[in-house]
Design an enzyme around this catalytic site. Structure first.
Site, PDB file in Angstrom:
ATOM      1  CD  GLU A 314      -2.878  -1.281   2.307  1.00 28.11           C
ATOM      2  OE1 GLU A 314      -2.687  -0.534   3.287  1.00 28.11           O
ATOM      3  OE2 GLU A 314      -3.793  -2.139   2.286  1.00 28.11           O
ATOM      4  CD  GLU A 419      -4.988  -7.778   0.850  1.00 33.28           C
ATOM      5  OE1 GLU A 419      -5.817  -7.124   1.534  1.00 33.28           O
ATOM      6  OE2 GLU A 419      -3.775  -7.565   0.891  1.00 33.28           O
TER       7      GLU A 419
END
Length: 518
Positions: A314, A419
């Site tokens: 991220e 995910e």
């Protein structure tokens, strides 16, 4: 190496512009008008005609066109965009009766044209207005070759089915023969898939080590996994210098025993919220040493045992390591990672790149920019890189998802949905999850999918997964099968079983022949 496309001249509009009137601006400013506080004009350069918004006094000051959009339709959008100076993010917005819909964005440059690609759906049928915006009000926005093409849900599904058949399946003809090689007609043929060639899996956590029911459920369904938290830095080194890999070791041993491949998640997390207290307290020099030790420790321990690493997690939304080590921190860490385990694919892993068209921080263009930045760092030119898309959805925007994948695919590196989950009530989750998985599976460049649904007694993160010549012809997904033939009309109703592997053929459309003696 990523090559960000910026062309001297724009391409023709997709679908001849679709429902856009005057898409190439060949008829002056017909159907185009001013939006917000700006001025627009028609220009021509080397025979190419386009519309320019200038003297912009607010971000949404631009050109616009009024349209009528229909509910239950999926709209693909594209336009070629240029700005007068700088490297500027330009967004395409649709103002509708129910609110503003962001169709997509692009990092536009001067002196060349960049393709803005996106899409949208609307909640209700009604009038809409397309316009463009940029937070940098000092730049002119140039636009050409605009396209908006509607598809019905049936048309969209048909395209998905065609793509799956073309890229994920092969036609197989199975012929039953007697011992003399003569074809048999009075037979029953059954096919059972044993393994799926496409990597499809689910996250797991340490609860699986002590729960037999969880183990049986998981191992009967999935061939790839990601550990939910157990490999993360705060899990393996809660106190500096006290590194404990006992839990991920046990989970990896379990996965390996059951032929389940594992993605390494993650080496470093760039979000400041997910750092151990001792990490936050380090000086920049000590932090650099700690990060380098972390990379060397975990990647050496599991080197050659995993199929992927999420290296800096991220790093489009967050910049914890950059705040400590400078703007090139991610590139440096990927350099260390490549030197430690250069044979395993090193992924970026980010959310909202395909989920949310309005999140400019992680747009496909920004993602490719970060990937290029890492690949361009000295020593990183030959890294095995991959694109990880977390895929935490609320309401899926399939046209935007597909357009984003088109943009990302230009990098020519593996793309995984890492995910996948859906927020909402269980009925919506099931419907939306099916839509997302079908869209991903139908996209040829998607190399694998992992659902983010590790189980615990307290529940899951956002979503729990509930659980005449004797020829027979079928389209089968790539994988391993067991083929059983029962011969009728004989005293002992004899049967035989054989194994069949269906793999991609060099040339699409080829029918595989599999003969079984019964």
């Amino acid at each position: 190496m990523v090559q960000l496309q910026c062309l001297e001249n724009p391409h023709k509009p997709q679908y001849n512009g679709g429902i856009i009137v005057n898409p190439e601006l060949n008829d002056g400013l017909k159907a185009w008008s001013t939006f917000g506080d700006a001025k627009i004009e028609h220009r021509e350069s080397d025979g190419n005609k386009y519309v320019v918004a200038h003297t912009r006094n607010n971000p949404h000051g631009s050109m616009s066109q009024k349209l009528y959009l229909k509910k239950n339709h999926l709209y693909t959008f594209s336009a070629w965009v240029q700005v007068s100076e700088g490297n500027v993010q330009v967004r395409a917005i649709f103002k509708t009766d129910s609110g503003f819909k962001k169709a997509g964005s692009v990092l536009a440059e001067p002196k060349c044209w960049s393709m803005l690609k996106g899409g949208l759906t609307v909640d209700t049928s009604g009038h809409a207005e397309l316009y463009f915006e940029s937070n940098n009000t000092s730049v002119e926005i140039w636009v050409d070759s605009i396209s908006l093409q509607p598809f019905t849900e049936k048309e969209w599904r048909s395209h998905q089915d065609q793509s799956i058949e073309r890229t994920r399946e092969e036609k197989v003809r199975i012929q039953a023969m007697d011992e003399q090689g003569n074809p048999l007609s009075n037979v029953t043929i059954s096919i059972q898939q044993k393994t799926l060639r496409f990597p499809f899996g689910c996250a797991m956590n340490k609860n699986i080590l002590s729960n037999t029911a969880y183990q049986n459920w998981f191992t009967s369904r999935f061939r790839v996994t990601t550990f939910e938290d157990e490999m993360k830095w705060y899990s393996t080194e809660a106190t500096r210098g006290q590194v404990d890999y006992s839990v991920p070791d046990a989970m990896l041993a379990f996965a390996t025993q059951h032929n389940i491949a594992v993605r390494g998640h993650n080496v470093i997390w760039d979000d400041p919220k997910y750092q151990s207290g001792w990490v936050n307290s380090l000086s920049p020099n000590d932090f650099r040493t700690a990060v380098q030790e972390r990379v060397g420790s975990i990647m050496t321990r599991y080197r050659g045992k995993l199929i992927a690493w999420d290296v800096v997690n991220e790093n489009l939304h967050f910049s914890f390591v950059e705040s400590k080590l400078g703007q090139s921190a991610s590139s440096v860490i990927y350099n260390w990672a490549g030197k430690t385990d250069g044979f395993t694919t090193l992924f970026l892993n980010e959310y909202n790149t395909i989920e949310e068209s309005g999140d400019g921080a992680a747009s496909p263009a920004k993602y490719l920019q970060k990937l290029k930045e890492i690949q361009s760092f000295p020593g990183n030119e030959n890294l095995r890189m991959g694109i990880g898309l977390e895929s935490h959805f609320s309401t899926p925007n399939l046209p935007y998802m597909r357009a984003s994948l088109d943009t990302l695919a230009s990098a020519n590196v593996p793309i995984w949905l890492t995910e996948v989950d859906v927020q909402g009530n269980p009925a919506q989750q099931a419907q939306y999850l099916e839509q997302i998985l079908r869209e991903a599976y139908s996209y040829p460049k998607i190399a694998g999918i992992v659902i983010w649904s590790a189980w615990s007694p307290q529940g899951c993160y956002r979503m729990c997964v509930a659980d005449a010549n004797g020829f027979f012809e079928a389209s089968l997904s790539h994988g391993d099968y067991s083929v059983k033939i029962i011969r009728h009309g004989v005293a002992d109703k004899s049967s035989s079983t054989s194994n069949l592997t269906v793999a991609p053929t060099v040339s699409g459309g080829t029918t595989l022949i599999h003969r079984v003696t019964a």
